[in-house]
Design a protein around this motif. Structure first.
Motif, PDB file in Angstrom:
ATOM      1  N   TYR A 145       0.921  -1.145  -0.087  1.00  0.00           N
ATOM      2  CA  TYR A 145       0.074   0.044   0.140  1.00  0.00           C
ATOM      3  C   TYR A 145       0.908   1.340   0.066  1.00  0.00           C
ATOM      4  CZ  TYR A 145      -3.367   3.463   1.932  1.00  0.00           C
ATOM      5  OH  TYR A 145      -4.246   4.478   2.463  1.00  0.00           O
TER       6      TYR A 145
ATOM      7  N   LEU B 112      -8.119   3.389  -3.086  1.00  0.00           N
ATOM      8  CA  LEU B 112      -7.132   2.400  -2.491  1.00  0.00           C
ATOM      9  C   LEU B 112      -7.326   2.495  -0.664  1.00  0.00           C
ATOM     10  CD1 LEU B 112      -4.167   2.521  -4.504  1.00  0.00           C
ATOM     11  CD2 LEU B 112      -5.237   0.665  -4.239  1.00  0.00           C
ATOM     12  N   SER B 113      -7.360   3.804  -0.410  1.00  0.00           N
ATOM     13  CA  SER B 113      -7.338   4.219   1.113  1.00  0.00           C
ATOM     14  C   SER B 113      -8.594   3.833   1.756  1.00  0.00           C
ATOM     15  CB  SER B 113      -6.953   5.682   1.299  1.00  0.00           C
ATOM     16  OG  SER B 113      -5.645   6.030   0.759  1.00  0.00           O
TER      17      SER B 113
ATOM     18  N   VAL C 169     -10.070  -1.739  -3.271  1.00  0.00           N
ATOM     19  CA  VAL C 169      -8.791  -1.924  -3.452  1.00  0.00           C
ATOM     20  C   VAL C 169      -8.324  -2.256  -4.891  1.00  0.00           C
ATOM     21  CG1 VAL C 169      -6.661  -3.266  -3.115  1.00  0.00           C
ATOM     22  CG2 VAL C 169      -8.093  -2.408  -1.168  1.00  0.00           C
TER      23      VAL C 169
ATOM     24  N   PHE D 166      -8.289   0.023   2.198  1.00  0.00           N
ATOM     25  CA  PHE D 166      -7.491  -0.381   3.084  1.00  0.00           C
ATOM     26  C   PHE D 166      -7.918   0.050   4.583  1.00  0.00           C
ATOM     27  CE2 PHE D 166      -4.419  -1.264  -0.381  1.00  0.00           C
ATOM     28  CZ  PHE D 166      -3.765  -2.418   0.332  1.00  0.00           C
TER      29      PHE D 166
END
Length: 207
Positions: free
Chosen positions: A135, A164-165, A176, A168
């Motif tokens: 990441y 993405l964040s 993701v 996650f």
């Protein structure tokens, strides 16, 4: 018993609420150090998400480079396994008009709140320590694209960072995957814009 969030992924409040609190206050100016200090208390992944959102919604001349640099440091922090963010004094002391940041947050809130309702833990079979570094490497790569002086080249990388964040932070594998897809798209756009600018510049200079 469910697994408690740990490391860079702890987040006790909705991200929309955290973002509102981060830009609230009576002072007319907000330093980058104050902003990062408030957000980093929630962990690095939410901080990365919120900094990505600020890069998308904040229309301030030169803001992409200044606001993109903390993302570079955040990517590096995750890559080396750090749990806190260090910034040089020259960046910490940079300040922005608080009202402009608040207007940007107000524009972004409806979208973030919708996304929050859609994100939940699923398709998350991987090991945490390994993912932290993967990441971080992707965030670092995207953050460097955000800081490039490419016209309109910072928006798509920042959107990729957001997706993405979110994935996650919520342990949501689908988000993701969406972030990885937009990362590939962002790379194509930045390379395309940079290539076109190079061709135009070459033609203008007669090289």
């Amino acid at each position: 018993m469910s697994e408690e969030p740990h490391g860079p992924f702890r987040e006790p409040k909705p991200l929309s609420q955290v973002l509102v609190e981060a830009v609230s206050g009576p002072a007319p100016r907000l330093t980058l150090g104050e902003l990062v200090g408030h957000l980093s208390s929630r962990g690095l992944a939410p901080l990365i998400l919120l900094m990505g959102m600020i890069n998308v919604v904040t229309i301030i001349p030169g803001s992409s480079t200044v606001l993109g640099l903390p993302l570079v440091f955040l990517g590096l922090a995750l890559l080396i396994g750090a749990r806190t963010l260090w910034l040089p004094a020259s960046l910490r002391d940079r300040s922005f008009d608080r009202a402009a940041l608040q207007r940007g947050v107000e524009r972004a809130l409806p979208y973030l709140q919708r996304i929050e309702r859609l994100a939940h833990p699923r398709l998350w079979p991987w090991g945490q320590a390994f993912l932290d570094r993967i990441y971080g490497a992707i965030v670092l790569f995207l953050a460097l694209m955000v800081t490039l002086p490419v016209p309109f080249g910072n928006t798509m990388p920042a959107i990729s960072i957001i997706l993405l964040s979110l994935g996650f932070t919520a342990r949501d594998g689908l988000w993701v995957v969406a972030g990885l897809f937009t990362t590939a798209l962002a790379l194509g756009i930045v390379l395309g814009v940079a290539g076109a600018a190079t061709v135009i510049g070459t033609n203008l200079l007669g090289i």
